[in-house]
Motif scaffolding. Structure first.
Motif, PDB file in Angstrom:
ATOM      1  N   THR A   1       0.842  -1.201   0.000  1.00 50.46           N
ATOM      2  CA  THR A   1       0.000   0.000   0.000  1.00 50.46           C
ATOM      3  C   THR A   1       0.878   1.252   0.000  1.00 50.46           C
ATOM      4  O   THR A   1       1.828   1.348   0.783  1.00 50.46           O
ATOM      5  CB  THR A   1      -0.926   0.024   1.222  1.00 50.46           C
ATOM      6  N   ILE A   2       0.560   2.183  -0.884  1.00 49.19           N
ATOM      7  CA  ILE A   2       1.282   3.457  -0.925  1.00 49.19           C
ATOM      8  C   ILE A   2       0.297   4.606  -0.725  1.00 49.19           C
ATOM      9  O   ILE A   2      -0.901   4.471  -0.952  1.00 49.19           O
ATOM     10  CB  ILE A   2       2.047   3.644  -2.260  1.00 49.19           C
ATOM     11  N   ARG A   3       0.840   5.721  -0.291  1.00 53.20           N
ATOM     12  CA  ARG A   3       0.042   6.923  -0.049  1.00 53.20           C
ATOM     13  C   ARG A   3       0.337   7.924  -1.169  1.00 53.20           C
ATOM     14  O   ARG A   3       1.498   8.225  -1.460  1.00 53.20           O
ATOM     15  CB  ARG A   3       0.396   7.539   1.305  1.00 53.20           C
ATOM     16  N   ILE A   4      -0.721   8.454  -1.751  1.00 59.91           N
ATOM     17  CA  ILE A   4      -0.565   9.429  -2.831  1.00 59.91           C
ATOM     18  C   ILE A   4      -1.216  10.745  -2.413  1.00 59.91           C
ATOM     19  O   ILE A   4      -2.411  10.793  -2.115  1.00 59.91           O
ATOM     20  CB  ILE A   4      -1.192   8.929  -4.146  1.00 59.91           C
ATOM     21  N   ASP A   5      -0.421  11.773  -2.389  1.00 60.95           N
ATOM     22  CA  ASP A   5      -0.932  13.107  -2.074  1.00 60.95           C
ATOM     23  C   ASP A   5      -1.755  13.602  -3.253  1.00 60.95           C
ATOM     24  O   ASP A   5      -1.298  13.533  -4.403  1.00 60.95           O
ATOM     25  CB  ASP A   5       0.246  14.053  -1.819  1.00 60.95           C
ATOM     26  N   PRO A   6      -2.966  14.090  -3.038  1.00 62.35           N
ATOM     27  CA  PRO A   6      -3.781  14.589  -4.152  1.00 62.35           C
ATOM     28  C   PRO A   6      -3.068  15.625  -5.024  1.00 62.35           C
ATOM     29  O   PRO A   6      -3.314  15.691  -6.232  1.00 62.35           O
ATOM     30  CB  PRO A   6      -4.998  15.192  -3.450  1.00 62.35           C
ATOM     31  N   ASP A   7      -2.189  16.438  -4.418  1.00 58.56           N
ATOM     32  CA  ASP A   7      -1.490  17.450  -5.215  1.00 58.56           C
ATOM     33  C   ASP A   7      -0.574  16.833  -6.267  1.00 58.56           C
ATOM     34  O   ASP A   7      -0.194  17.497  -7.234  1.00 58.56           O
ATOM     35  CB  ASP A   7      -0.668  18.365  -4.294  1.00 58.56           C
ATOM     36  N   GLU A   8      -0.197  15.561  -6.086  1.00 54.43           N
ATOM     37  CA  GLU A   8       0.682  14.893  -7.049  1.00 54.43           C
ATOM     38  C   GLU A   8      -0.082  14.378  -8.270  1.00 54.43           C
ATOM     39  O   GLU A   8       0.515  14.043  -9.295  1.00 54.43           O
ATOM     40  CB  GLU A   8       1.401  13.726  -6.375  1.00 54.43           C
ATOM     41  N   ILE A   9      -1.411  14.305  -8.146  1.00 49.37           N
ATOM     42  CA  ILE A   9      -2.228  13.724  -9.213  1.00 49.37           C
ATOM     43  C   ILE A   9      -2.450  14.734 -10.334  1.00 49.37           C
ATOM     44  O   ILE A   9      -2.815  15.881 -10.086  1.00 49.37           O
ATOM     45  CB  ILE A   9      -3.590  13.268  -8.647  1.00 49.37           C
ATOM     46  N   ASP A  10      -2.219  14.296 -11.591  1.00 54.34           N
ATOM     47  CA  ASP A  10      -2.492  15.156 -12.744  1.00 54.34           C
ATOM     48  C   ASP A  10      -3.980  15.119 -13.101  1.00 54.34           C
ATOM     49  O   ASP A  10      -4.602  16.154 -13.282  1.00 54.34           O
ATOM     50  CB  ASP A  10      -1.666  14.708 -13.951  1.00 54.34           C
ATOM     51  N   TRP A  11      -4.492  13.909 -13.231  1.00 56.32           N
ATOM     52  CA  TRP A  11      -5.914  13.756 -13.494  1.00 56.32           C
ATOM     53  C   TRP A  11      -6.343  12.347 -13.118  1.00 56.32           C
ATOM     54  O   TRP A  11      -5.509  11.477 -12.878  1.00 56.32           O
ATOM     55  CB  TRP A  11      -6.260  14.082 -14.946  1.00 56.32           C
ATOM     56  N   ILE A  12      -7.661  12.128 -13.051  1.00 56.29           N
ATOM     57  CA  ILE A  12      -8.220  10.840 -12.665  1.00 56.29           C
ATOM     58  C   ILE A  12      -9.248  10.433 -13.711  1.00 56.29           C
ATOM     59  O   ILE A  12     -10.134  11.218 -14.063  1.00 56.29           O
ATOM     60  CB  ILE A  12      -8.898  10.911 -11.288  1.00 56.29           C
ATOM     61  N   GLY A  13      -9.103   9.233 -14.221  1.00 53.47           N
ATOM     62  CA  GLY A  13     -10.046   8.722 -15.213  1.00 53.47           C
ATOM     63  C   GLY A  13     -10.816   7.541 -14.669  1.00 53.47           C
ATOM     64  O   GLY A  13     -10.433   6.943 -13.647  1.00 53.47           O
ATOM     65  N   ALA A  14     -11.916   7.192 -15.335  1.00 51.44           N
ATOM     66  CA  ALA A  14     -12.744   6.057 -14.936  1.00 51.44           C
ATOM     67  C   ALA A  14     -12.424   4.853 -15.821  1.00 51.44           C
ATOM     68  O   ALA A  14     -12.230   4.980 -17.028  1.00 51.44           O
ATOM     69  CB  ALA A  14     -14.217   6.418 -15.051  1.00 51.44           C
ATOM     70  N   ASP A  15     -12.337   3.671 -15.187  1.00 44.88           N
ATOM     71  CA  ASP A  15     -12.095   2.420 -15.917  1.00 44.88           C
ATOM     72  C   ASP A  15     -12.944   1.342 -15.269  1.00 44.88           C
ATOM     73  O   ASP A  15     -12.539   0.728 -14.284  1.00 44.88           O
ATOM     74  CB  ASP A  15     -10.617   2.062 -15.874  1.00 44.88           C
ATOM     75  N   ASP A  16     -14.153   1.131 -15.839  1.00 40.53           N
ATOM     76  CA  ASP A  16     -15.128   0.226 -15.249  1.00 40.53           C
ATOM     77  C   ASP A  16     -15.397   0.621 -13.793  1.00 40.53           C
ATOM     78  O   ASP A  16     -15.847   1.716 -13.535  1.00 40.53           O
ATOM     79  CB  ASP A  16     -14.661  -1.230 -15.359  1.00 40.53           C
ATOM     80  N   TYR A  17     -15.077  -0.291 -12.859  1.00 40.48           N
ATOM     81  CA  TYR A  17     -15.351  -0.007 -11.451  1.00 40.48           C
ATOM     82  C   TYR A  17     -14.159   0.636 -10.743  1.00 40.48           C
ATOM     83  O   TYR A  17     -14.173   0.776  -9.522  1.00 40.48           O
ATOM     84  CB  TYR A  17     -15.731  -1.297 -10.717  1.00 40.48           C
ATOM     85  N   TYR A  18     -13.159   0.979 -11.500  1.00 41.70           N
ATOM     86  CA  TYR A  18     -11.958   1.560 -10.915  1.00 41.70           C
ATOM     87  C   TYR A  18     -11.793   3.024 -11.310  1.00 41.70           C
ATOM     88  O   TYR A  18     -12.314   3.479 -12.342  1.00 41.70           O
ATOM     89  CB  TYR A  18     -10.714   0.785 -11.378  1.00 41.70           C
ATOM     90  N   ALA A  19     -11.048   3.734 -10.484  1.00 36.76           N
ATOM     91  CA  ALA A  19     -10.565   5.062 -10.848  1.00 36.76           C
ATOM     92  C   ALA A  19      -9.072   4.927 -11.134  1.00 36.76           C
ATOM     93  O   ALA A  19      -8.354   4.214 -10.422  1.00 36.76           O
ATOM     94  CB  ALA A  19     -10.792   6.047  -9.704  1.00 36.76           C
ATOM     95  N   VAL A  20      -8.610   5.577 -12.167  1.00 33.85           N
ATOM     96  CA  VAL A  20      -7.200   5.511 -12.552  1.00 33.85           C
ATOM     97  C   VAL A  20      -6.549   6.841 -12.194  1.00 33.85           C
ATOM     98  O   VAL A  20      -6.907   7.887 -12.751  1.00 33.85           O
ATOM     99  CB  VAL A  20      -7.037   5.222 -14.055  1.00 33.85           C
ATOM    100  N   LEU A  21      -5.600   6.784 -11.258  1.00 37.82           N
ATOM    101  CA  LEU A  21      -4.895   7.993 -10.842  1.00 37.82           C
ATOM    102  C   LEU A  21      -3.659   8.161 -11.715  1.00 37.82           C
ATOM    103  O   LEU A  21      -2.769   7.297 -11.724  1.00 37.82           O
ATOM    104  CB  LEU A  21      -4.475   7.888  -9.370  1.00 37.82           C
ATOM    105  N   HIS A  22      -3.597   9.253 -12.452  1.00 38.26           N
ATOM    106  CA  HIS A  22      -2.449   9.533 -13.314  1.00 38.26           C
ATOM    107  C   HIS A  22      -1.509  10.479 -12.570  1.00 38.26           C
ATOM    108  O   HIS A  22      -1.834  11.643 -12.322  1.00 38.26           O
ATOM    109  CB  HIS A  22      -2.909  10.152 -14.633  1.00 38.26           C
ATOM    110  N   VAL A  23      -0.348   9.959 -12.209  1.00 39.85           N
ATOM    111  CA  VAL A  23       0.645  10.708 -11.446  1.00 39.85           C
ATOM    112  C   VAL A  23       1.937  10.727 -12.263  1.00 39.85           C
ATOM    113  O   VAL A  23       2.708   9.755 -12.255  1.00 39.85           O
ATOM    114  CB  VAL A  23       0.894  10.067 -10.063  1.00 39.85           C
TER     115      VAL A  23
END
Length: 211
Positions: A153-175
């Motif tokens: 498990t890793i922790r991702i600060d929201p400020d590091e995220i460029d954008w978030i996309g949807a993939d079926d039942y998942y969210a894809v965090l683009h960092v």
């Protein structure tokens, strides 16, 4: 402390005034010969402390307290020649109840109680201010997102995220050049992300405004 003395007897008012001379943190801002005058003084001067006689013609001390209202009432010390009103005085949230004639030691004890009450009141007010401030600030606090990967498990600060996309039942965090899968809906993430810093621009995309 801004003090108002209320008593229909001039000698009684003078007695309280003389006792207050030994308490330099108290400033007398008004002396009132009646309940009606006291009401006007409280409204215009916003005192911190009221020395209030119980028995006065036309309007007694308890009626003065009732008309001021609990929201605006300062600390109250009742001063009277009669002890039968003591229970009513404390039911009216009086800090103390002094019997005439008032001696210096008993008066000083009442002033100590007043200071303690006002310290408690100030502390409670400060706590309320801080709680209100935290309520305003809380939505802007970035809470890290926990993502499970093959390495743990890793922790991702929201400020590091460029954008978030949807993939079926998942969210894809683009960092940056990496992306992570998070089993959570975009609607749920939208509620958790800092307001004003992320915007949902499409049903399947949330972007970081700074990107």
């Amino acid at each position: 402390m801004r003090v108002v003395i209320v008593d229909d007897e001039p000698l009684a008012r003078r007695g309280i005034r003389q006792l207050l001379a030994d308490h330099p943190d108290a400033q007398i801002v008004a002396e009132c010969p009646s309940g009606a005058v006291a009401l006007a003084a409280v409204q215009t001067l916003s005192p911190d402390l009221l020395f209030l006689d119980v028995q006065m013609p036309e309007m007694d001390g308890f009626e003065v307290v009732r008309r001021i209202g609990v929201e605006r009432i300062p600390s109250v010390v009742f001063v009277t020649a009669y002890d039968e009103f003591a229970v009513n005085a404390f039911e009216a949230s009086a800090v103390d109840y002094l019997m005439k004639p008032v001696g210096p030691e008993r008066f000083s004890a009442a002033m100590r109680r007043v200071r303690e009450r006002q310290t408690e009141t100030a502390a409670l007010a400060r706590v309320a201010e801080l709680q209100a401030l935290l309520t305003q600030v809380a939505p802007a606090i970035s809470q890290p997102l926990l993502v499970t990967t093959a390495k743990g498990t890793i922790r991702i600060d929201p400020d590091e995220i460029d954008w978030i996309g949807a993939d079926d039942y998942y969210a894809v965090l683009h960092v940056g050049v990496k992306h992570y899968l998070l089993r959570e809906s975009l609607a749920s993430l939208e509620d958790r992300l800092p307001a004003g810093r992320f915007v949902r621009v499409h049903r399947s995309a949330i972007v970081n405004c700074s990107r």
